[in-house]
Design an enzyme around this catalytic site. Structure first.
Site, PDB file in Angstrom:
ATOM      1  N   SER A   1     -18.652 -38.022   3.518  1.00 33.86           N
ATOM      2  CA  SER A   1     -18.520 -37.295   4.182  1.00 33.86           C
ATOM      3  C   SER A   1     -18.686 -35.904   3.646  1.00 33.86           C
ATOM      4  O   SER A   1     -17.827 -35.566   2.729  1.00 33.86           O
ATOM      5  CB  SER A   1     -17.128 -37.359   5.090  1.00 33.86           C
ATOM      6  OG  SER A   1     -16.970 -36.840   6.040  1.00 33.86           O
TER       7      SER A   1
ATOM      8  N   GLY B   1     -27.986 -38.773  13.601  1.00 35.22           N
ATOM      9  CA  GLY B   1     -29.165 -38.776  14.608  1.00 35.22           C
ATOM     10  C   GLY B   1     -30.616 -38.135  13.880  1.00 35.22           C
ATOM     11  O   GLY B   1     -30.669 -39.038  13.245  1.00 35.22           O
TER      12      GLY B   1
ATOM     13  N   GLY C   1     -13.995 -34.119  10.057  1.00 33.87           N
ATOM     14  CA  GLY C   1     -13.083 -33.923   9.356  1.00 33.87           C
ATOM     15  C   GLY C   1     -11.649 -35.009   9.076  1.00 33.87           C
ATOM     16  O   GLY C   1     -10.297 -34.859   8.797  1.00 33.87           O
ATOM     17  N   PHE C   2     -12.270 -36.374   9.457  1.00 33.89           N
ATOM     18  CA  PHE C   2     -11.397 -36.767   9.149  1.00 33.89           C
ATOM     19  C   PHE C   2     -10.118 -37.059   9.805  1.00 33.89           C
ATOM     20  O   PHE C   2      -8.919 -37.570   9.227  1.00 33.89           O
ATOM     21  CB  PHE C   2     -10.580 -37.729   8.101  1.00 33.89           C
ATOM     22  CG  PHE C   2     -11.837 -38.373   6.980  1.00 33.89           C
ATOM     23  CD1 PHE C   2     -13.063 -38.403   7.375  1.00 33.89           C
ATOM     24  CD2 PHE C   2     -11.414 -38.487   5.202  1.00 33.89           C
ATOM     25  CE1 PHE C   2     -14.135 -39.308   6.629  1.00 33.89           C
ATOM     26  CE2 PHE C   2     -12.134 -39.123   4.571  1.00 33.89           C
ATOM     27  CZ  PHE C   2     -14.054 -38.863   5.088  1.00 33.89           C
TER      28      PHE C   2
END
Length: 335
Positions: A172, A265, A111-112
């Protein structure tokens, strides 16, 4: 050596291990124990910048620019720090970072979390790093999405004099409604505002700092075509493909498959490459693409270059492979 260290680190909480690793790296760097390596192994031009090699560090590892010098000693061709917001914010509640070793994946809903742009600038000013430094910018969680441009403009103005390039993070999944900014009119309005500010700042500072935008892997072809049209129309300098995915179907019945957040990943490898290929087809060479997502071994970086990327970035692969991944990528790209 790293496989042994990884066993110890993977026994710790993921976020604690993250901070411990960076602190340990910084200590080793300060003691002069990181061998000096020549990173000018495959020079390449990106967004008008001369990179010593095309393997970069993705944003997210060093959110506040506290470890730039130590990370710069690992052989990267460029480093991206952030995501940073105008004001400090704690991010989402913990736990918010999870490893999925069975799938070589990582789930995060950070969350930044960061100390704010002013603190980052002070950290950069203390750094001795002279390489290519990108600053990844975002919006504060409390800022309404309709006012998001204000936050990006604040960060752009403050970061401009200190960055080699600046990345606009609109992908994001951990900031409410942020990905809505990837759509047509919203994307055009935001990027046009930033390009106008970039022109003003270039005049004030007497230097041109390229602007890139980072997109998600969870896009269909029509959305990718739309984004390609917008970035070409507003004359963005580059595009980064991709961020993390919200699709966790690749994890099957794994206990962590139900966790909220972005998955990175190996599980994002195919999705990211699909977006990269489609994007390259629609961009028509008008601007360079930085390929990121699922680079777990050297050949993965070569795949992204073959699909149309000019440069690549790694992050999750470093967690599983350690710094040796950088050399592995450079070796694969030299073939």
């Amino acid at each position: 050596m790293y496989p042994l260290a990884r066993r110890i680190l993977f026994a710790l909480d993921a976020e604690k291990a993250h901070h411990f690793t960076l602190d340990a790296l910084y200590t080793v760097y300060k003691l002069g124990l990181i061998p000096v390596t020549d990173n000018r192994t495959k020079p390449v031009k990106l967004m008008g910048m001369d990179l010593p090699n095309p393997v970069g560090l993705a944003a997210g590892l060093d959110k506040n620019g506290e470890y730039i010098d130590a990370l710069g000693a690992l052989g990267f061709g460029f480093i991206e720090i952030g995501t940073v917001t105008p004001n400090p914010q704690p991010g989402n509640p913990q736990p918010r970072l999870f490893r999925v070793p069975e799938h070589q994946g990582i789930i995060n809903r950070m969350g930044f979390n960061n100390h704010g742009i002013d603190t980052m600038i002070r950290n950069i000013e203390k750094s001795k790093f002279s390489g290519v430094l990108g600053i990844n910018i975002g919006k504060n969680a409390v800022t309404p999405i309709e006012n998001a441009a204000d936050d990006y403009l604040i960060c752009l103005e403050k970061a401009y004099a200190h960055a080699s390039y600046i990345t606009v993070n609109i992908s994001s999944p951990n900031t409410k409604n942020l990905r809505a900014l990837q759509g047509g009119d919203e994307l055009s309005a935001l990027l046009e505002a930033l390009k106008n500010k970039q022109a003003q700042l270039a005049s004030v500072h007497g230097k041109y700092v390229p602007l890139a935008v980072k997109i998600a892997p969870d896009l269909d072809e029509a959305q990718i075509e739309d984004i390609a049209h917008v970035v070409k129309s507003v004359e963005m300098d580059g595009i980064i493909a991709t961020n993390t995915t919200i699709d966790k179907s690749s994890l099957g019945s794994h206990p962590l498959a139900g966790e909220q957040g972005g998955l990175s990943g190996l599980p994002v490898h195919e999705k990211s490459n699909r977006v990269l290929k489609l994007l390259a087809d629609h961009i028509d060479g008008k601007l360079p693409i930085i390929g990121v997502g699922g680079i777990m071994e050297g050949e993965d970086s070569a795949d992204k270059i073959r699909l149309g990327a000019t440069a690549v970035q790694v992050y999750s692969g470093l967690i599983y492979k350690g710094p040796a991944l950088v050399k592995e990528c450079l070796k694969a790209l030299a073939r």
